[in-house]
Design a protein around this motif. Structure first.
Motif, PDB file in Angstrom:
ATOM      1  N   THR A  21       1.062   0.933  13.308  1.00 48.46           N
ATOM      2  CA  THR A  21       1.976   0.575  12.233  1.00 48.46           C
ATOM      3  C   THR A  21       2.727  -0.863  12.729  1.00 48.46           C
ATOM      4  N   TYR A  22       2.999  -1.504  11.734  1.00 41.94           N
ATOM      5  CA  TYR A  22       3.672  -2.820  12.318  1.00 41.94           C
ATOM      6  C   TYR A  22       4.367  -2.769  10.785  1.00 41.94           C
ATOM      7  N   VAL A  23       5.722  -3.133  11.255  1.00 42.41           N
ATOM      8  CA  VAL A  23       6.774  -3.438   9.926  1.00 42.41           C
ATOM      9  C   VAL A  23       6.804  -5.227  10.005  1.00 42.41           C
ATOM     10  N   ILE A  24       6.630  -5.245   8.661  1.00 41.03           N
ATOM     11  CA  ILE A  24       6.783  -6.979   8.349  1.00 41.03           C
ATOM     12  C   ILE A  24       8.071  -7.014   7.300  1.00 41.03           C
ATOM     13  N   THR A  25       9.278  -8.046   8.006  1.00 38.92           N
ATOM     14  CA  THR A  25      10.094  -8.592   6.861  1.00 38.92           C
ATOM     15  C   THR A  25       9.577  -9.622   6.008  1.00 38.92           C
ATOM     16  N   GLY A  26      10.097  -9.457   4.628  1.00 35.50           N
ATOM     17  CA  GLY A  26       9.093 -10.589   4.816  1.00 35.50           C
ATOM     18  C   GLY A  26       8.010 -10.314   3.811  1.00 35.50           C
ATOM     19  N   GLY A  50      10.831  -6.289   1.899  1.00 38.65           N
ATOM     20  CA  GLY A  50      11.021  -6.969   0.825  1.00 38.65           C
ATOM     21  C   GLY A  50      12.075  -6.663  -0.612  1.00 38.65           C
ATOM     22  N   THR A  51      12.647  -8.118  -1.249  1.00 38.36           N
ATOM     23  CA  THR A  51      13.207  -7.666  -2.521  1.00 38.36           C
ATOM     24  C   THR A  51      12.783  -7.244  -3.999  1.00 38.36           C
ATOM     25  N   SER A  52      11.271  -7.538  -3.212  1.00 38.43           N
ATOM     26  CA  SER A  52      10.749  -7.634  -4.959  1.00 38.43           C
ATOM     27  C   SER A  52       9.617  -6.539  -5.392  1.00 38.43           C
ATOM     28  N   GLU A  62      -2.751  -2.177  -4.251  1.00 36.32           N
ATOM     29  CA  GLU A  62      -4.098  -3.172  -3.043  1.00 36.32           C
ATOM     30  C   GLU A  62      -4.400  -2.277  -1.591  1.00 36.32           C
ATOM     31  N   ALA A  63      -3.767  -1.708  -0.548  1.00 36.86           N
ATOM     32  CA  ALA A  63      -3.944  -1.576   0.223  1.00 36.86           C
ATOM     33  C   ALA A  63      -4.348   0.415   0.502  1.00 36.86           C
ATOM     34  N   ALA A  64      -4.518   0.648  -0.777  1.00 37.01           N
ATOM     35  CA  ALA A  64      -5.365   1.816  -1.355  1.00 37.01           C
ATOM     36  C   ALA A  64      -6.328   1.973  -1.236  1.00 37.01           C
ATOM     37  N   LEU A  65      -6.940   0.932  -1.983  1.00 39.97           N
ATOM     38  CA  LEU A  65      -8.187   0.415  -1.684  1.00 39.97           C
ATOM     39  C   LEU A  65      -9.437   0.095  -0.504  1.00 39.97           C
ATOM     40  N   THR A  66      -7.940   0.354   0.856  1.00 42.89           N
ATOM     41  CA  THR A  66      -8.687  -0.419   1.835  1.00 42.89           C
ATOM     42  C   THR A  66      -8.523   0.902   2.901  1.00 42.89           C
ATOM     43  N   PRO A  67      -9.693   0.673   4.195  1.00 45.32           N
ATOM     44  CA  PRO A  67      -9.134   1.538   5.246  1.00 45.32           C
ATOM     45  C   PRO A  67      -7.978   2.069   5.309  1.00 45.32           C
ATOM     46  N   GLY A  68      -6.997   1.088   5.669  1.00 44.72           N
ATOM     47  CA  GLY A  68      -5.630   1.532   6.060  1.00 44.72           C
ATOM     48  C   GLY A  68      -4.848   1.741   5.149  1.00 44.72           C
ATOM     49  N   SER A  69      -3.657   1.439   5.423  1.00 47.27           N
ATOM     50  CA  SER A  69      -2.755   1.832   3.997  1.00 47.27           C
ATOM     51  C   SER A  69      -1.756   0.885   4.110  1.00 47.27           C
ATOM     52  N   ALA A  70      -0.253   1.238   3.164  1.00 43.51           N
ATOM     53  CA  ALA A  70       0.778  -0.288   2.862  1.00 43.51           C
ATOM     54  C   ALA A  70       1.882   0.555   2.461  1.00 43.51           C
ATOM     55  N   ALA A  71       3.123   0.498   2.896  1.00 46.23           N
ATOM     56  CA  ALA A  71       4.275   1.500   2.465  1.00 46.23           C
ATOM     57  C   ALA A  71       5.195   0.522   2.102  1.00 46.23           C
ATOM     58  N   PHE A  72       5.847   0.118   1.535  1.00 41.09           N
ATOM     59  CA  PHE A  72       6.150  -1.293   0.620  1.00 41.09           C
ATOM     60  C   PHE A  72       7.871  -0.591   0.717  1.00 41.09           C
ATOM     61  N   VAL A  73       9.306  -1.044   0.958  1.00 43.28           N
ATOM     62  CA  VAL A  73      10.890  -0.749   1.331  1.00 43.28           C
ATOM     63  C   VAL A  73      11.933  -1.771   1.156  1.00 43.28           C
ATOM     64  N   GLU A  74      12.523  -1.450  -0.818  1.00 41.43           N
ATOM     65  CA  GLU A  74      13.563  -2.460  -0.879  1.00 41.43           C
ATOM     66  C   GLU A  74      14.314  -2.292   0.281  1.00 41.43           C
ATOM     67  N   ALA A  75      14.573  -3.236   0.606  1.00 44.59           N
ATOM     68  CA  ALA A  75      15.361  -4.115   1.006  1.00 44.59           C
ATOM     69  C   ALA A  75      16.616  -5.349   0.790  1.00 44.59           C
TER      70      ALA A  75
END
Length: 292
Positions: A21-26, A50-52, A62-75
């Motif tokens: 798990t990696y958190v990326i701001t921006g 991010g804000t968008s 996009e991540a849903a079609l890959t072996p991994g995953s993504a989550a988005f936090v709007e802040a």
């Protein structure tokens, strides 16, 4: 606060430890987005702050079609109260975090002050990175090789204006960005001094001139200059390999700095422990005034 992403498979992988798990701001633009795509394409989880919402949702799809995953936090991390809430939510949602990559910034030709009274660069480019670094220490310490990568352009010799950290006297975008970068250098020094005995490594990273989104508000002259720079600069994808090297095999010292693949010397006056402690005291005084 809006959050989107994750699936049943992600929860299963979290339990079995198969997904880092990696958190990326921006994380929805430029270097952050390029890194996120590489991470979830190889089977890791990228948690994007991010804000968008539109861009965040697109990356989650996009991540849903890959072996991994993504989550988005709007802040909006330019607000200390928002950053604190975001940190609390991330720490609760992700008990173990393998890496935090700090990319968020928003440039302005004119001086702007947040609703909490901080100059915008100082708030987003420095305070949010400090709060993310210390606030996620607990989940980071539970990972095998945890690392924080602060993408802030280390090693620039712009003097720190100790009596004007927030550029009140004479605002200049370039100077404000360079000086705030210096504050991040000192943040790294203090973090390593306080937590160097632990497992978390702190890395200051300079991406060199890169064609990012250049998010901001600009006067016509600055906008034209940045457009020219974007056309001449390398694509954000070229910055991913040196970042991956740092995430996959963090340096041994508690604090290090890199210009892409080249290591920089952090034992110079630019990384003064005395200056770092001075900045820490001033920052604590400012943060103590913000509720929430």
């Amino acid at each position: 606060m809006f959050r989107h992403g994750e699936s049943a498979r992600d929860n299963d992988d979290k339990e079995t430890g198969l997904m880092k798990t990696y958190v990326i701001t921006g994380g929805t633009d430029g270097i952050g987005a390029a890194l996120a795509r590489t991470l979830f394409s190889r089977g890791d989880r990228a948690v994007l702050v991010g804000t968008s919402r539109k861009k965040g949702n697109q990356l989650v799809a996009e991540a849903a079609l890959t072996p991994g995953s993504a989550a988005f936090v709007e802040a909006d991390l330019s607000l200390v109260s928002n950053t604190r809430r975001t940190v609390d939510m991330l720490a609760e949602e992700y008990p173990a975090i393998d890496g935090v990559v700090l990319c968020a910034r928003f440039m302005r030709s004119h001086r702007s002050v947040t609703a909490e009274g901080f100059e915008d660069n100082f708030a987003l480019f420095y305070l949010s990175r400090l709060l993310m670094s210390y606030g996620l220490l607990g989940p980071l310490e539970k990972a095998d090789q945890p690392v924080i990568v602060n993408v802030a352009g280390p090693g620039h010799d712009t003097p720190v204006a100790w009596d004007d950290l927030q550029s009140t006297r004479q605002y200049d975008l370039v100077h404000a960005m360079f000086m705030t970068g210096r504050l991040n250098d000192l943040l790294g020094v203090t973090f390593a001094t306080r937590h160097g005995e632990g497992p978390v490594r702190y890395v200051l990273f300079h991406p060199d001139t890169t064609a990012t989104s250049y998010a901001g508000e600009f006067d016509p002259q600055t906008a034209a200059y940045l457009q020219q720079q974007r056309m001449l600069a390398k694509p954000a994808t070229h910055v991913v390999p040196p970042l991956l090297r740092l995430l996959d095999d963090p340096p041994t010292p508690p604090l290090s700095a890199f210009h892409l693949f080249a290591e920089l010397n952090v034992h110079t006056k630019l990384f003064s422990a005395k200056d770092a402690e001075r900045l820490s005291r001033l920052t604590d005084e400012l943060l103590a005034k913000v509720s929430g």
